[in-house]
Scaffold this active site. Structure first.
Site, short mmCIF file in Angstrom:
data_model
loop_
_atom_site.label_atom_id
_atom_site.label_comp_id
_atom_site.label_asym_id
_atom_site.label_seq_id
_atom_site.Cartn_x
_atom_site.Cartn_y
_atom_site.Cartn_z
CE LYS A 76 -3.87 2.05 2.64
NZ LYS A 76 -4.77 1.89 3.82
CB SER A 151 -8.09 3.83 2.79
OG SER A 151 -7.26 3.21 3.76
CB SER A 175 -8.45 0.99 5.64
OG SER A 175 -9.15 2.19 5.48
N1 GLN Z 1 -13.28 4.37 6.18
C1 GLN Z 1 -12.71 4.82 7.41
C2 GLN Z 1 -12.28 6.26 7.30
O1 GLN Z 1 -12.58 6.84 6.30
C3 GLN Z 1 -11.56 3.94 7.80
C4 GLN Z 1 -10.32 4.25 7.06
C5 GLN Z 1 -9.17 3.44 7.52
O2 GLN Z 1 -9.33 2.41 8.17
N2 GLN Z 1 -8.00 3.92 7.20
O3 GLN Z 1 -11.68 6.84 8.14
#
Ligand code: GLN
Length: 486
Positions: A76, A151, A175
């Site tokens: 990532k 994400s 994410s």
């Molecule tokens: N979807 C969540 C957010 O927007 C989690 C994102 C994540 O786990 N990095 O913060």
């Protein structure tokens, strides 16, 4: 070959049936063929990858192979790498070159893995659909107009579309697990502190945790073996004896107590998701596991708590992007303050700006007690709910997400709808707990459904064992996405 498990790839490399250069070449060709359609990768440098593969082949020939020598992996783009730029999905870091490698990247390097590229992601890991990336949305291989989740959407698609056999992700509020569920792959968020955050670009430091993504639970175990371990450069990295995360893959299911929280099976979840999850739980019961009905009453507040605490921490972490120390700087400005303002207005996208605004607001004098402090207290209550639950059961099961993959653009105008996607994934990181998502079927539209398994702190091996036993009896995790046939 593209469809092999990590175990099969390791055996093929060890038996000299394939070289790392051949294997890496195969995946690079697949990336070349599919990246335009999926947008899963932000950066790929074939020469660098092939040089790593040649070094791996030399190591194999000398009989000095590490646990993953010659195995291709995608990182990532939140992990700092010296070899490739590190963008975090943001214009702010579009051309950023890190002078050092993240701990996780170093660990895979020592284990002999070959990096095939850096994967697309929501900007600064803020999002649930991979639509906030400066580099454009990632497309789900199960439907080209669908989001892959976020994400870690690029990592999920890289694994689902067989552009890499494994990938790294990070999970702050879901994410790793949410995109794993929406693309039909497996993803594990470890217990907070098990994997070092050194060199992993910070979003919300008390929640951020790196973890592996792959096509099976059995493949996640050797990946976590490589990632986990104490690192003095991260003060929250835990000092614990090394463990083998594959040691419970033969877990006995008879008598296993599976907690089913009422809050995870209520209204608001697609019937197709619930049906697949219930069928998976019925399979465990047929193997002799026992279900335990439970309540996690404070989890109803988890999304609200998270969207106070995560932005608060993010607003502090992102203050370093000032046009002086890192990344983008506005071309034209009147004075220092104007330079800061223009740099941040240009460098950050709308969602990141929204989080910084919310975060500074809840931390400001006059609102700190009402929002930030209150949210910290409720976070503790959520952790207590889990502690009480795990006195009655060995692990908890439920859906990973309330719906399967949704259309690109469907939720971009309504942040609250987007945030509600995380309703089942946010509680575990608030309590620092490990949680895993594995495929457990398809809905009526043919889209993958994720089963979530959550356990007490340090129960990763048990979660992987429970998942592996299911995957020995089912083939949901082996299905190849319709848009990216082999
Ligand atoms: N979807 C969540 C957010 O927007 C989690 C994102 C994540 O786990 N990095 O913060």
């Amino acid at each position: 070959m593209l469809d092999s498990t990590l175990g099969e790839l390791r055996a093929a490399l060890a038996g000299r049936r394939v070289s790392s250069v051949e294997l890496t070449g195969l995946y690079l060709a697949r990336i070349r063929a599919l990246n335009r359609a999926t947008n899963a990768f932000i950066s790929v440098d074939e020469e660098i990858s092939l040089a790593q593969a040649r070094a791996a082949d030399a190591r194999l020939a000398r009989g000095e192979a590490g646990p993953l020598t010659g195995i291709p992996i995608a990182h990532k783009d939140i992990f700092c790498t010296r070899a490739l730029r590190t963008t975090c999905g943001s214009r702010m870091l579009e051309h950023y070159r890190s002078p050092y490698d993240a701990h996780v990247v170093e660990q895979f390097d020592h284990a002999g893995a070959v990096v095939v590229g850096k994967t697309n992601m929501d900007e600064f890991a803020m999002g649930s659909s991979n639509e906030t990336s400066w580099f454009g949305p990632v497309r789900n291989p199960w439907g080209k107009d669908l989001v892959p989740g976020g994400s870690s959407g690029g990592s999920a698609v890289a694994v689902a579309a067989r552009m890499a056999p494994a990938a790294t992700g990070t999970d702050t509020g879901g994410s790793i697990r949410q995109p794993a569920a929406l693309t039909g792959v497996c993803g594990l968020k470890p217990t907070y502190g098990v994997v070092s955050r050194y060199g992993m670009i910070a979003f919300a430091s008390s929640l951020d945790q790196a973890g592996p993504m792959a096509r099976s639970a059995a493949d996640l175990a050797p990946l976590l073996n490589v990632m986990a371990g104490h690192d003095p450069r991260d003060s929250t990295s835990l000092e614990r004896p090394r463990e083998d995360y594959a040691r419970e893959l033969g877990l006995a299911l008879r008598g296993l107590r599976i907690g089913l929280p009422r809050e995870y099976f209520g209204e608001g979840t697609d019937p197709g998701v619930l049906a697949a999850v219930r069928a998976a739980i019925a399979w465990y019961e047929a193997q002799g596991a026992r279900t335990v009905p439970l309540e996690l009453p404070n989890t109803a507040l988890a999304v609200a708590v998270y969207y106070v605490l995560a932005p608060a921490e993010a607003s502090s972490n992102l203050s370093r992007y000032d046009g002086v120390r890192y990344g983008h700087r506005a071309q034209q400005y009147a004075d220092l303050l104007d330079m800061y303002c223009r740099t941040r207005a240009e460098g950050f996208g709308a969602e990141v700006q929204r989080r910084v605004l919310v975060g500074t607001y809840v931390l400001s004098h006059g609102y700190y007690d009402a929002y930030y402090l209150k949210a910290q207290k409720v976070r503790r209550l959520i952790a207590r709910d889990f502690a009480a639950a795990f006195a009655q059961c060995d692990l908890i099961m439920g859906p990973t997400t309330p719906s399967t993959a949704f259309a690109i653009g469907a939720k971009t105008d309504d942040p609250v709808q987007m945030y509600l996607n995380d309703i089942f994934t946010i509680p575990a990181p608030l309590a620092g707990l490990p949680a895993l998502s594995i495929p457990c079927g398809f809905d009526a539209r043919g889209l993958p459904v994720g089963l979530q398994l959550m356990g007490p702190h340090f129960s990763e091996a048990r979660l992987l064992g429970a998942a592996h036993r299911y995957q020995q009896a089912t083939d949901w995790h082996r299905r190849v996405p319709s848009e990216t046939p082999l």
